[in-house]
Write an enzyme that holds these catalytic residues in place. Structure first.
Site, mmCIF file in Angstrom:
data_model
loop_
_atom_site.group_PDB
_atom_site.id
_atom_site.type_symbol
_atom_site.label_atom_id
_atom_site.label_comp_id
_atom_site.label_asym_id
_atom_site.label_seq_id
_atom_site.Cartn_x
_atom_site.Cartn_y
_atom_site.Cartn_z
ATOM 1 N N LYS A 195 51.962 40.832 45.647
ATOM 2 C CA LYS A 195 52.235 39.447 45.242
ATOM 3 C C LYS A 195 52.326 38.492 46.424
ATOM 4 O O LYS A 195 52.288 37.280 46.244
ATOM 5 C CB LYS A 195 53.524 39.373 44.404
ATOM 6 C CG LYS A 195 53.352 40.025 43.042
ATOM 7 C CD LYS A 195 54.235 39.421 41.974
ATOM 8 C CE LYS A 195 53.769 39.939 40.612
ATOM 9 N NZ LYS A 195 54.670 39.664 39.519
ATOM 10 N N LYS B 166 41.798 44.129 35.020
ATOM 11 C CA LYS B 166 42.611 44.153 33.800
ATOM 12 C C LYS B 166 42.821 42.722 33.289
ATOM 13 O O LYS B 166 42.843 41.765 34.068
ATOM 14 C CB LYS B 166 43.941 44.869 34.028
ATOM 15 C CG LYS B 166 44.927 44.148 34.890
ATOM 16 C CD LYS B 166 46.315 44.779 34.777
ATOM 17 C CE LYS B 166 47.334 43.771 35.273
ATOM 18 N NZ LYS B 166 48.641 43.860 34.719
ATOM 19 N N LYS C 189 47.447 37.444 32.872
ATOM 20 C CA LYS C 189 47.787 36.043 32.623
ATOM 21 C C LYS C 189 47.390 35.156 33.797
ATOM 22 O O LYS C 189 47.281 33.950 33.652
ATOM 23 C CB LYS C 189 49.268 35.896 32.313
ATOM 24 C CG LYS C 189 50.161 36.351 33.427
ATOM 25 C CD LYS C 189 51.610 36.155 33.057
ATOM 26 C CE LYS C 189 52.488 36.923 34.005
ATOM 27 N NZ LYS C 189 53.122 38.075 33.414
HETATM 28 P P1 ATP Z 1 50.212 39.586 35.806
HETATM 29 O O1 ATP Z 1 48.922 38.968 35.519
HETATM 30 O O2 ATP Z 1 51.185 38.685 36.526
HETATM 31 O O3 ATP Z 1 50.150 40.981 36.372
HETATM 32 P P2 ATP Z 1 50.398 40.568 33.172
HETATM 33 O O4 ATP Z 1 49.627 39.704 32.270
HETATM 34 O O5 ATP Z 1 49.772 41.826 33.677
HETATM 35 O O6 ATP Z 1 50.906 39.735 34.392
HETATM 36 P P3 ATP Z 1 53.074 41.613 32.843
HETATM 37 O O7 ATP Z 1 54.176 40.656 32.587
HETATM 38 O O8 ATP Z 1 52.973 42.267 34.177
HETATM 39 O O9 ATP Z 1 51.720 40.897 32.417
HETATM 40 O O10 ATP Z 1 53.093 42.778 31.787
HETATM 41 C C1 ATP Z 1 53.863 42.844 30.627
HETATM 42 C C2 ATP Z 1 53.498 44.141 29.918
HETATM 43 O O11 ATP Z 1 52.157 44.100 29.457
HETATM 44 C C3 ATP Z 1 53.598 45.379 30.797
HETATM 45 O O12 ATP Z 1 54.178 46.412 30.022
HETATM 46 C C4 ATP Z 1 52.166 45.691 31.152
HETATM 47 O O13 ATP Z 1 51.954 47.072 31.381
HETATM 48 C C5 ATP Z 1 51.419 45.219 29.914
HETATM 49 N N1 ATP Z 1 50.077 44.769 30.264
HETATM 50 C C6 ATP Z 1 49.775 43.706 31.032
HETATM 51 N N2 ATP Z 1 48.447 43.553 31.142
HETATM 52 C C7 ATP Z 1 47.884 44.550 30.429
HETATM 53 C C8 ATP Z 1 46.537 44.933 30.142
HETATM 54 N N3 ATP Z 1 45.521 44.256 30.620
HETATM 55 N N4 ATP Z 1 46.332 46.005 29.357
HETATM 56 C C9 ATP Z 1 47.372 46.693 28.858
HETATM 57 N N5 ATP Z 1 48.657 46.394 29.087
HETATM 58 C C10 ATP Z 1 48.926 45.334 29.862
#
Ligand code: ATP
Ligand code: LTN
Length: 331
Positions: free
Chosen positions: A114, A197, A200
Site C-alpha cells: 500500500k 483481481k 475497488k
Molecule cells: P482493494 O481494492 O483495496 O484491495 P478490495 O476490493 O479487494 O479492496 P477488500 O476490502 O480488500 O476489497 O476485501 C473485502 C473482502 O472481499 C475480502 O474478504 C476479500 O478477500 C474479498 N475480495 C475482494 N476482492 C475480491 C475478488 N476480486 N474476488 C474475490 N474476493 C474478493
C-alpha cells in the site's frame, strides 16, 4: 453443542461492494453463518488508516451495512456491527502493540504494497499498525475461524503469533484462531483486465461490477468483457483468463459447476455465452440492489439495528479485554 465462533470484516472504503466482494466474501459468509456463531464487522477504524471524508465515511458505513443485510447476512442471527462502536478494539490493539516486534510488523506485506506508490514517508502510523488492530478484532471475540482472502492470511498468522505470545507470557487468555482461505473459484477478476483481481481501486470502471449498478449497466459490462479469439468456452486460467472468469462468475451465482457450464455452452459462440452470464448475474444482483436501496431509505432503522448489535458485540469484547488487562497486571 455450540457452533464454532467465526469472525470477519470488511472496510467501508467504497460507495458499494463489487461482484468480487459479493462472491468472494458475502456469499461465503452467508453460508457460514448457518453453522457458525458469526461476528461480521464494518471496520471503520481500519478505513481511516488512509484519509477519509467524515460525511462520505458515515454514508459508506450505512451502505455497507445495508449491503451485508441485503446480501443475506441476518442481523438477528449473526452479530453485524461497526468496529468503532466497540471501544475495546482500540484498547486491545494498544496492549497487543506492546508485545509486537517492530521488525515483525515491518514484515507485513500489505503495508509494503500500500505504500509502494506514495512512499512510506507519506503513510500514517495507523496504516503500519493496521495488522495489530486486526489481531485485536479477532482475539476479542475468541474466534476460532477467520474466513479471508489469501492477501489477509499473513495478518491472521500474526494474530496467532500474538495470541500465543500473550498466552505464554501472561497466562491463557485468548483463543488461537485459524484462517480459512477463500477457494480459487471464488476469486473474481477484472472484466477488462482478467489477469488482475476485481478491485475497488481499479482504474477502469468498466472492469468492475458494483452491486449498486443498475441492471442494464451490469449486463453491458459483462457483454463488453475482454475474452480471446479462439472461440472455445472452456476454463483455462493461464490461456483463457477472460472466459474462465465469466465461467467462475456464472458458476458462483447459479450454483452450477464449471464442468456442467462447459458442457452447456459446447458449440455456442461468445455472444450467447455472455448474454447468459449477464442474465444470471442480473438475476442474482437485482434483488440485492433493490433490498439495499430499501434499507438505505430508512437510515434510522439501520442505525438502530447496528446499535443493538454493537451492544451484543460489546458484551463479548469487554469481557475479553478485562481478562487481558488483568493478565497484564493492569487491574
Ligand atoms: P482493494 O481494492 O483495496 O484491495 P478490495 O476490493 O479487494 O479492496 P477488500 O476490502 O480488500 O476489497 O476485501 C473485502 C473482502 O472481499 C475480502 O474478504 C476479500 O478477500 C474479498 N475480495 C475482494 N476482492 C475480491 C475478488 N476480486 N474476488 C474475490 N474476493 C474478493
Ligand atoms: N483487513 C481485512 C478486513 C478486516 C478483517 C478483520 C478480516 C479487518 N479486521 C478481522 C477478518 C478478521 C481486509 O482488508 N479484507
Amino acid at each position: 453443542m455450540a457452533h464454532p465462533r467465526l469472525y470477519s470484516g470488511m472496510q467501508p472504503s467504497s460507495g458499494s461492494l463489487h461482484l468480487g466482494n459479493y462472491i468472494g466474501a458475502l456469499q461465503q459468509w452467508r453460508r457460514l453463518q448457518e453453522d457458525h456463531d458469526a461476528f461480521f464487522s464494518i471496520v471503520d477504524l481500519h478505513a481511516i488508516t488512509v484519509p477519509q471524508s467524515p460525511q462520505v465515511l458515515r454514508e459508506q458505513v450505512r451502505t455497507l451495512a445495508a449491503q451485508y443485510i441485503a446480501g443475506g447476512i441476518d442481523p438477528d442471527r449473526s452479530c453485524l456491527y461497526v468496529q468503532s462502536h466497540v471501544a475495546a478494539h482500540a484498547q486491545l490493539a494498544w496492549l497487543l502493540s506492546t508485545i509486537t516486534g517492530f521488525g515483525e510488523a515491518s514484515r507485513m506485506t500489505q503495508f509494503k504494497d500500500k505504500t509502494a506508490k506514495g512512499g512510506q514517508e507519506a503513510a500514517s502510523v495507523g496504516l503500519f499498525t493496521y495488522p495489530i488492530l486486526m489481531a485485536a478484532d479477532i482475539l476479542l471475540y475468541d474466534a476460532e475461524i477467520v474466513p479471508v482472502g489469501d492477501d489477509q492470511k499473513q495478518h491472521v498468522e500474526l494474530t496467532r503469533d500474538l495470541g500465543e505470545r500473550f498466552n505464554k507470557r501472561f497466562g491463557a487468555t485468548f483463543t488461537i484462531p485459524k484462517p480459512r482461505i477463500l477457494a480459487d473459484g471464488a476469486r473474481i477478476y477484472d472484466l477488462q483486465i482478467p489477469q488482475s483481481k476485481m478491485s475497488k481501486s481499479a482504474d477502469n470502471d468498466k472492469g468492475v461490477i458494483w452491486l449498486l449498478d443498475e441492471p442494464a449497466k451490469t449486463a453491458k459490462k459483462i457483454r463488453s468483457a475482454v475474452t480471446d479469439t479462439d472461440g472455445a468456452i472452456r476454463a483455462d486460467r493461464a490461456e483463457k483468463p477472460g472466459v474462465t472468469n465469466l465461467l467462475d462468475i456464472m458458476s458462483a451465482v447459479t450454483g452450477t459447476s464449471v464442468a456442467d457450464l462447459e458442457a452447456h455452452f459446447d458449440g455456442q459462440g461468445y455472444g450467447v455465452f455472455k448474454t447468459e452470464v449477464a442474465d444470471a448475474v442480473v438475476a442474482e444482483l437485482a434483488p440485492v440492489r433493490e433490498r439495499t436501496l430499501e434499507l438505505l431509505a430508512d437510515p434510522a432503522e439501520l442505525d438502530r439495528l447496528l446499535a443493538v448489535n454493537a451492544d451484543r458485540a460489546r458484551a463479548v469484547a469487554d469481557a475479553t479485554l478485562t481478562r487481558a488487562l488483568e493478565a497484564m497486571g493492569l487491574r
